[in-house]
Design an enzyme around this catalytic site. Sequence first.
Site, mmCIF file in Angstrom:
data_model
loop_
_atom_site.group_PDB
_atom_site.id
_atom_site.type_symbol
_atom_site.label_atom_id
_atom_site.label_comp_id
_atom_site.label_asym_id
_atom_site.label_seq_id
_atom_site.Cartn_x
_atom_site.Cartn_y
_atom_site.Cartn_z
ATOM 1 N N ASN A 89 42.331 166.122 78.711
ATOM 2 C CA ASN A 89 43.461 166.110 80.101
ATOM 3 C C ASN A 89 42.505 166.120 81.254
ATOM 4 O O ASN A 89 41.965 166.604 81.332
ATOM 5 C CB ASN A 89 43.723 167.032 80.253
ATOM 6 C CG ASN A 89 44.835 167.077 79.060
ATOM 7 O OD1 ASN A 89 45.760 166.367 78.539
ATOM 8 N ND2 ASN A 89 45.601 168.325 78.581
ATOM 9 N N VAL A 140 43.577 173.884 83.636
ATOM 10 C CA VAL A 140 42.241 174.537 84.448
ATOM 11 C C VAL A 140 40.752 173.602 85.078
ATOM 12 O O VAL A 140 40.749 172.154 84.086
ATOM 13 C CB VAL A 140 41.129 175.045 83.353
ATOM 14 C CG1 VAL A 140 40.271 176.186 83.527
ATOM 15 C CG2 VAL A 140 42.329 176.240 82.818
ATOM 16 N N HIS A 153 37.083 170.687 80.032
ATOM 17 C CA HIS A 153 37.293 170.804 78.815
ATOM 18 C C HIS A 153 37.731 170.059 78.029
ATOM 19 O O HIS A 153 38.659 169.217 78.026
ATOM 20 C CB HIS A 153 37.968 171.896 78.760
ATOM 21 C CG HIS A 153 39.109 171.804 79.519
ATOM 22 N ND1 HIS A 153 39.258 172.389 80.893
ATOM 23 C CD2 HIS A 153 40.168 172.000 78.593
ATOM 24 C CE1 HIS A 153 40.983 171.985 80.902
ATOM 25 N NE2 HIS A 153 41.590 172.004 80.122
HETATM 26 P P1 5GP Z 1 43.789 172.295 79.961
HETATM 27 O O1 5GP Z 1 45.634 172.344 80.222
HETATM 28 O O2 5GP Z 1 43.674 172.435 81.486
HETATM 29 O O3 5GP Z 1 44.096 170.533 79.166
HETATM 30 O O4 5GP Z 1 43.804 172.762 79.498
HETATM 31 C C1 5GP Z 1 43.631 174.765 79.521
HETATM 32 C C2 5GP Z 1 43.645 175.428 78.432
HETATM 33 O O5 5GP Z 1 42.924 176.322 78.418
HETATM 34 C C3 5GP Z 1 45.047 176.000 77.712
HETATM 35 O O6 5GP Z 1 45.378 175.453 76.893
HETATM 36 C C4 5GP Z 1 45.151 176.969 77.791
HETATM 37 O O7 5GP Z 1 45.869 178.125 76.878
HETATM 38 C C5 5GP Z 1 43.831 177.672 78.132
HETATM 39 N N1 5GP Z 1 43.202 178.943 78.940
HETATM 40 C C6 5GP Z 1 44.040 178.967 79.535
HETATM 41 N N2 5GP Z 1 42.858 180.639 80.382
HETATM 42 C C7 5GP Z 1 42.375 180.812 78.809
HETATM 43 C C8 5GP Z 1 41.586 181.768 78.894
HETATM 44 O O8 5GP Z 1 41.441 182.753 79.971
HETATM 45 N N3 5GP Z 1 41.416 181.806 77.975
HETATM 46 C C9 5GP Z 1 40.824 181.416 76.632
HETATM 47 N N4 5GP Z 1 40.257 181.406 75.934
HETATM 48 N N5 5GP Z 1 42.238 179.710 77.241
HETATM 49 C C10 5GP Z 1 42.278 179.857 78.088
#
Ligand code: 5GP
Length: 112
Positions: free
Chosen positions: A86, A95, A99
Amino acid sequence: MTGETVFGKILLGEIPSDEVFSDDKCLAFRDIQPQAPIHILVIPRKPLKSLLEAQQEDKELLGHLLLVAKKVARNEGLTSWRTVINTGESSGQTVFHLHLHVIGGHELGWPP
Ligand code: 5GP
């Protein structure tokens, strides 16, 4: 800076994670809110905010992250999975530390 995001804090060891792979360039750990039976995140140690920030100099790192995504998927026994990056708020990025999501372990619909 590395510690600015939750993933940066994971890299610094300030927040725990369920780690599945680590090397000098990246870390892979299980997503805290898995969207499928297997949901792993692969992040670079370099604090790039998103793919938008990546430059030519990051070419090798980006290739490495994809190969690590394959490695962790294969380590989970997957032969079919989805790799998602994303980029930006409208895409669902929450975040702002680059990633790769590695998602699999059941039938995945397309389009998502
Ligand atoms: P995005 O929405 O930015 O593409 O993905 C962020 C991902 O990070 C989400 O799937 C969310 O569940 C995961 N995430 C957010 N905070 C944490 C955390 O503290 N630990 C872990 N393992 N995953 C997290």
